[in-house]
Design a protein around this motif. Structure first.
Motif, PDB file in Angstrom:
ATOM      1  N   ALA A 174      45.460  41.847  33.304  1.00  0.00           N
ATOM      2  CA  ALA A 174      45.795  40.506  32.832  1.00  0.00           C
ATOM      3  C   ALA A 174      45.172  39.511  33.797  1.00  0.00           C
ATOM      4  N   VAL A 175      44.144  38.813  33.329  1.00  0.00           N
ATOM      5  CA  VAL A 175      43.379  37.925  34.202  1.00  0.00           C
ATOM      6  C   VAL A 175      43.817  36.489  33.939  1.00  0.00           C
ATOM      7  N   VAL A 176      44.402  35.858  34.958  1.00  0.00           N
ATOM      8  CA  VAL A 176      44.924  34.503  34.798  1.00  0.00           C
ATOM      9  C   VAL A 176      44.182  33.492  35.667  1.00  0.00           C
ATOM     10  N   GLN A 177      43.210  33.954  36.449  1.00  0.00           N
ATOM     11  CA  GLN A 177      42.386  33.070  37.261  1.00  0.00           C
ATOM     12  C   GLN A 177      40.925  33.483  37.111  1.00  0.00           C
ATOM     13  N   ASP A 178      40.016  32.571  37.452  1.00  0.00           N
ATOM     14  CA  ASP A 178      38.589  32.861  37.332  1.00  0.00           C
ATOM     15  C   ASP A 178      38.206  34.087  38.162  1.00  0.00           C
ATOM     16  N   LEU A 179      37.243  34.846  37.643  1.00  0.00           N
ATOM     17  CA  LEU A 179      36.740  36.038  38.324  1.00  0.00           C
ATOM     18  C   LEU A 179      35.288  35.804  38.707  1.00  0.00           C
ATOM     19  N   ILE A 180      34.979  35.950  39.984  1.00  0.00           N
ATOM     20  CA  ILE A 180      33.635  35.648  40.491  1.00  0.00           C
ATOM     21  C   ILE A 180      32.576  36.558  39.859  1.00  0.00           C
ATOM     22  N   PRO A 181      31.308  36.104  39.777  1.00  0.00           N
ATOM     23  CA  PRO A 181      30.228  36.991  39.352  1.00  0.00           C
ATOM     24  C   PRO A 181      30.208  38.258  40.204  1.00  0.00           C
ATOM     25  N   PHE A 250      29.360  29.237  40.914  1.00  0.00           N
ATOM     26  CA  PHE A 250      30.501  29.552  40.064  1.00  0.00           C
ATOM     27  C   PHE A 250      31.789  28.995  40.668  1.00  0.00           C
ATOM     28  N   ILE A 251      31.970  29.209  41.955  1.00  0.00           N
ATOM     29  CA  ILE A 251      33.201  28.786  42.622  1.00  0.00           C
ATOM     30  C   ILE A 251      33.329  27.277  42.661  1.00  0.00           C
ATOM     31  N   THR A 252      32.217  26.595  42.864  1.00  0.00           N
ATOM     32  CA  THR A 252      32.268  25.141  43.024  1.00  0.00           C
ATOM     33  C   THR A 252      32.145  24.383  41.709  1.00  0.00           C
ATOM     34  N   ALA A 253      31.929  25.097  40.612  1.00  0.00           N
ATOM     35  CA  ALA A 253      31.853  24.438  39.305  1.00  0.00           C
ATOM     36  C   ALA A 253      33.239  23.922  38.907  1.00  0.00           C
ATOM     37  N   ASP A 254      33.249  23.078  37.907  1.00  0.00           N
ATOM     38  CA  ASP A 254      34.504  22.500  37.419  1.00  0.00           C
ATOM     39  C   ASP A 254      35.284  23.563  36.668  1.00  0.00           C
ATOM     40  N   ALA A 255      36.353  24.052  37.264  1.00  0.00           N
ATOM     41  CA  ALA A 255      37.188  25.078  36.627  1.00  0.00           C
ATOM     42  C   ALA A 255      38.466  24.432  36.114  1.00  0.00           C
TER      43      ALA A 255
END
Length: 276
Positions: A174-181, A250-255
């Motif tokens: 169950a993924v509830v946060q962004d997952l890095i490349p 990816f990390i610094t993009a608007d999430a």
């Protein structure tokens, strides 16, 4: 190119557009406004509704339903779309919904992707190329799934979450946060259990880049520094690494879903082990 075939029991409404060599099997229903690309095969009992575009060479298995209205209470019934790329395999019972008229207005699926039985793609999602959804994978609205990502059976991704390219989501996670490349998420709720080394190798990523991503991941989750400082450390140390540059971008993009990404477990799993 083969001739177009429509089974006598199929319903293809006036206004639907069929490419060359299309095969429409028994009891299929293709609504007006749908566009079926060259050499597509709809096996039987397939429903293609609304303004859905199915790219060339797609194979759609029985009871898949493509292009229904979004399950979004804010949708007002406006003209929205589902756009599916070429060479996709869509297995039994898969559902994919159109976008919503209060959001971006379309759901997009890239090329060369596979969706195994009973997978679901919700409204306004953006799914990349060469992506694999195993059986019963579910992604909520507004999700972004990067190229070459693999989602294991029964995995669930919360709305607005982003899955980076070449990432791997384990079965039932169950993924509830962004997952890095390149990351690999496992568990309920999912945590970062390592890197998708197998996927990196299969995609031809150079060995030095794989090592760079390993080192960068350890630095990224060093809890002794604030997140902003860790990101700046990565910029400085891995300026020549395109793969680490992807992670930083990816990390610094608007999430919209989270201020950071799926972390590793604390304690013995604080430094994720690579899965090779």
């Amino acid at each position: 190119m083969r001739e177009t075939f429509i089974h006598p029991t199929a319903c293809v409404e006036t206004g639907a557009k069929l490419g060359q060599g299309v095969s429409i099997g028994a009891f299929c229903h293709v609504e007006a406004g749908a566009e079926i690309g060259d050499n597509c095969e709809l096996m039987s009992h397939v429903v293609v509704t609304g303004y859905t575009t199915l790219g060339e060479n797609a194979k759609v298995f029985p009871h898949a339903i493509l292009g229904c209205e979004p399950q979004n209470g804010k949708h007002k019934g406006g003209h929205t779309k589902l756009i599916i790329g070429k060479n996709c395999m869509i297995r039994e019972g898969v559902t994919m919904h159109r976008g919503s008229d209060t959001s971006r207005g379309y759901t997009q699926i890239g090329d060369n992707s596979s969706f195994l039985a009973y997978a679901h793609v919700a409204h306004d999602c953006d799914v990349g190329n060469h992506v694999t959804f195993a059986n019963n994978v579910m992604i909520g609205g507004h999700c972004e799934i990067g190229d070459y990502a693999i989602l294991g059976g029964g995995a669930a991704v919360h709305q607005f979450v982003r899955i980076g390219h070449h990432a791997f989501v384990g079965g039932m996670a169950a993924v509830v946060q962004d997952l890095i490349p390149f990351g690999m998420a496992i568990g309920v709720h999912a945590y970062l259990g390592g890197l998708n080394i197998i996927g990196m190798k299969r995609s031809g990523l150079p060995r030095q880049e794989i090592h760079a991503v390993r080192r960068a991941t350890r630095m990224l989750f060093d809890r002794s520094k604030p997140v902003k400082d860790r990101v700046e450390d990565l910029r400085a140390e891995f300026a020549d690494s395109a793969a680490v540059g992807d992670m930083i971008a990816f990390i610094t993009a608007d999430a919209k879903r989270t201020s950071f990404t799926t972390p590793p477990l604390h304690g013995k799993h604080a430094s994720p082990e690579d899965q090779s």
